[in-house]
Design a protein around this motif. Structure first.
Motif, short mmCIF file in Angstrom:
data_model
loop_
_atom_site.label_atom_id
_atom_site.label_comp_id
_atom_site.label_asym_id
_atom_site.label_seq_id
_atom_site.Cartn_x
_atom_site.Cartn_y
_atom_site.Cartn_z
N UNK A 87 12.42 -9.35 -2.77
CA UNK A 87 13.36 -8.25 -2.92
C UNK A 87 12.64 -6.96 -3.26
N UNK A 88 12.99 -5.91 -2.54
CA UNK A 88 12.42 -4.60 -2.80
C UNK A 88 13.59 -3.65 -3.07
N UNK A 89 13.67 -3.14 -4.31
CA UNK A 89 14.80 -2.28 -4.66
C UNK A 89 14.45 -0.81 -4.52
N UNK A 90 13.17 -0.50 -4.34
CA UNK A 90 12.77 0.90 -4.34
C UNK A 90 12.81 1.46 -2.92
N UNK A 91 13.20 2.71 -2.81
CA UNK A 91 13.55 3.28 -1.51
C UNK A 91 12.33 3.75 -0.71
N UNK A 92 11.41 2.84 -0.41
CA UNK A 92 10.38 3.15 0.58
C UNK A 92 11.06 3.31 1.93
N UNK A 123 6.90 3.54 5.85
CA UNK A 123 5.96 3.42 4.72
C UNK A 123 5.64 1.95 4.45
N UNK A 136 1.84 0.14 4.95
CA UNK A 136 1.13 -0.60 3.91
C UNK A 136 0.26 -1.71 4.49
N UNK A 186 15.77 4.09 4.79
CA UNK A 186 15.32 3.50 3.52
C UNK A 186 15.37 1.98 3.65
N UNK A 218 8.71 -4.30 -11.26
CA UNK A 218 9.45 -3.98 -10.04
C UNK A 218 10.92 -3.72 -10.34
N UNK A 229 4.75 -2.93 -5.64
CA UNK A 229 6.18 -2.65 -5.70
C UNK A 229 6.94 -3.46 -4.65
N UNK A 230 6.29 -3.74 -3.52
CA UNK A 230 6.94 -4.54 -2.47
C UNK A 230 7.03 -6.00 -2.91
N UNK A 246 -2.13 -8.57 1.20
CA UNK A 246 -2.86 -7.37 1.60
C UNK A 246 -4.22 -7.28 0.93
N UNK A 265 9.26 7.15 -3.13
CA UNK A 265 8.69 6.12 -3.98
C UNK A 265 7.15 6.08 -4.03
N UNK A 269 22.14 -1.72 -6.94
CA UNK A 269 20.84 -1.88 -6.26
C UNK A 269 19.80 -2.52 -7.17
#
Lengths: 272, 341
Positions: free
Chosen positions: A85-90, A94, A98, A132, B88, B227-228, B236, B282, B337
């Motif tokens: 789960x990724x909650x941050x708005x990359x 982006x 990575x 996003x 995170x 963060x991912x 990676x 971000x 969220x």
């Protein structure tokens, strides 16, 4: 070749994997199948170096995995884990960019951006580049993560081969996208990449894999081409579900269909 | 709006004006012209020597305080970013996770003579604060860890509990000490205040904060990957475990040195990074430097309000940051969220 030799994984009293040998050949798609709790993800975590086996060795090319620096491994081997789960708005782009991190010297070059765009195109997500990431559906997120893995091994390395390790890449995808993802993976294999995929759907494995490893309670029950592994007796032994195996109407591969006239009895999962 | 250079230039000019305001405004009104005269003379040797009283107010009292507010606000903000990346989740912050109150307890134990001065006093105090903070966050982290995953709900609850415990220790040792002004000392450590600012106190927090800022800029891309998710970051080629431990030590070191001079000021690291993410997105290479500038601006204004809100007396600045921060924290908690996973 990415080779797992005689791998045993013990955590506490539980033996999750017991003397499994599996090889991911360059230019081939190797599928790992088995019921829930058979040790598929554990085996993949050993292959990525994330989990050190209690016994056995992992080799990338002709060198033991631990002899290669993590960054060097990452230039040649991409991993698609089960969904995180990724909650941050990359933005989507982006996230894909990575994948280029192991190749960077300083900042991203124009080439890295090109690769990221091309990888998004390969999973048919190029229209979503500026969206996003958290606003995407589960299946779309999965495809973006696949694009990130593709961007990571987009070009052949200076030395050695490339590997792509996929943990249930088709989970949460619809029918068309399941086939699209496996076609992409098979295409990479045709390009010389060694692909290892954990698959739940035996027919996807039968259709796309060159080589199948069928796990049962942490042990390799059968290994070989789909035609040899997916026999009615073998599948029933491992999955506890009576099946018929018939010829695929259009493809040169077996088609596995559950036999509804006999009762299914899923195998007991060893408790950890 | 994701034009980082424009936002950066804008925030930096706001910071310069903010420092000007922080120096000019106070219980004794000072003309802006006098402020510039003092600064021109002191910094560049230009112009006539200013009135000694104005010089004292501007150069000895208000400017070091404004600079400390910048270091403190900027430092707490980037450490907020570090903790949020570590778990995170945007709800993490050194004050909420118990690092600040642990550092307060360590610093006050030393301040009241319960710990031996190992090195010089100026060095032992931050060291004691670091040790206190590290003890607190280690316990919080161990309680929150569930196998390989960190439960955010447990992390926040353990942080609240350790904060309460450490605040009790601080209060207990202060009240049981011969300190003449006990209530004031307790308030200083628990609510934070910049009233003790002197040039001599600045080097240690400034150096560790600069170190933290530099480290986080160098690590910008690994932090993005973290963060991912830990598995993707590992895939990676990032040394994830080392990175996580490094972040905890860095966060505790910076927080410890900051708390040692100003007590525990809360919620700065929660509000500022969130606002900056809305402005520039971000990625850490933008988020970290702009959070530093944003935090500096925020704490300068909070301190200005603390000095001037009540006539004739000063409020601990932590009261104001909590008044802003708690509603903000609750609003974040309500956002769907940011689920607990």
């Amino acid at each position: 070749m990415l080779a797992l030799r005689d791998i045993t994984v013990q955590i506490g009293d539980a033996t999750l994997i017991e003397s499994v040998t599996a090889k991911v050949h360059s230019g081939q798609l190797t599928a790992v199948v088995g019921p829930n709790g058979a040790g598929k993800t554990t085996l993949l975590r050993v292959a990525t170096g994330e989990l050190a086996p209690s016994a056995g060795t992992v080799e990338m090319g002709d060198r033991p995995l631990e002899a290669l620096p993590e960054r060097e491994q990452a230039r040649r081997r991409a991993v698609l884990p089960q969904q995180s789960q990724l909650h941050f708005a990359f933005s989507v782009l982006q996230v894909v960019l990575m994948g280029r991190t192991p190749h960077l010297r300083g900042a991203e070059s124009a080439r890295d951006w090109e690769v990221a765009h091309a990888a998004l195109q390969a999973v048919a997500m190029d229209d979503f580049a500026e969206r996003d990431f958290p606003t995407l559906s589960g299946g779309e997120q999965q495809r973006v993560h696949l694009a990130r893995a593709l961007a990571q091994i987009w070009t052949p390395p200076d030395a050695g081969h490339r590997y792509l390790l996929l943990d249930e890449p088709t989970a949460s995808l619809d029918l068309a996208h399941q086939h699209q993802v496996l076609q992409t993976a098979a295409g990479l294999a045709a390009d010389g990449v060694g692909v290892l995929a954990i698959l739940h759907d035996l027919n996807l494995a039968a259709q796309y894999a060159d080589h199948v490893v069928m796990l049962r309670r942490g042990m390799a029950h059968a290994k070989g081409p789909p035609r040899d592994v997916f026999t009615p007796a073998g599948v029933e032994d491992v999955f506890g579900c009576p099946v018929r195996v018939i010829a695929h109407p259009t493809q040169p591969c077996p088609l596995i269909v559950p036999d509804a006239t006999a009762p299914a009895s899923p195998p007991a999962v060893p408790t950890a | 709006m994701k034009r980082p250079w424009l936002v950066g230039a804008g925030l930096t000019s706001v910071l310069v004006l903010t420092i000007g305001a922080a120096v000019a405004v106070g219980s004794t009104a000072t003309a802006w012209a006098d402020v510039y005269q003092v600064l021109a003379h002191r910094l560049f040797g230009l112009g006539p020597a200013p009135d000694p009283i104005v010089d004292r107010i501007v150069w000895r009292l208000r400017l070091p305080r404004a600079v400390l507010a910048c270091v403190m606000g900027g430092g707490l903000s980037i450490i907020g970013v570090a903790m949020q990346t570590l778990v995170r989740n945007p709800l993490a912050e050194p004050y909420i996770l118990g690092i600040s109150s642990g550092a307060s307890a360590g610093a006050s134990l030393f301040y009241l003579g319960f710990l031996p001065p190992l090195l010089s006093k100026t060095l032992t105090m931050p060291l004691a604060a670091f040790a206190g903070g590290l003890a607190s966050i280690t316990i919080v982290y161990l309680v929150a860890r569930d196998g390989v995953r960190v439960s955010v709900a447990r992390l926040l609850l353990a942080g609240v509990a350790m904060s309460a415990l450490m605040a009790s220790i601080t209060s207990f040792v202060t009240f049981s000490s011969p300190e003449p002004d006990k209530l004031r000392a307790v308030l200083f450590w628990l609510l934070g205040s910049l009233s003790g600012a002197r040039w001599g106190l600045l080097p240690i927090p400034a150096v560790t904060t600069a170190l933290g800022l530099g480290a986080m800029l160098v690590l910008a891309r690994p932090l993005d990957a973290l963060l991912v998710g830990e598995e993707p970051a590992q895939g990676l080629g990032m040394p994830v475990e080392t990175l996580k431990r490094g972040l905890i030590v860095l966060a505790t070191l910076v927080t410890g040195t900051l708390v040692a001079v100003s007590g525990a000021i809360g919620f700065v690291g929660l509000i500022v990074p969130h606002a900056v993410r809305l402005l520039v997105g971000v990625p850490h290479r933008r988020l970290v430097p702009l959070s530093f500038v944003g935090g500096a601006i925020f704490l300068c204004w909070a301190d200005l309000a603390a000095r001037t809100a009540l006539p004739g007396q000063e409020l601990p600045v932590g009261i104001l940051t909590a008044l802003c921060g708690v509603p903000f924290f609750l609003a974040l908690l309500r956002q769907r969220a940011y689920q607990f996973g």
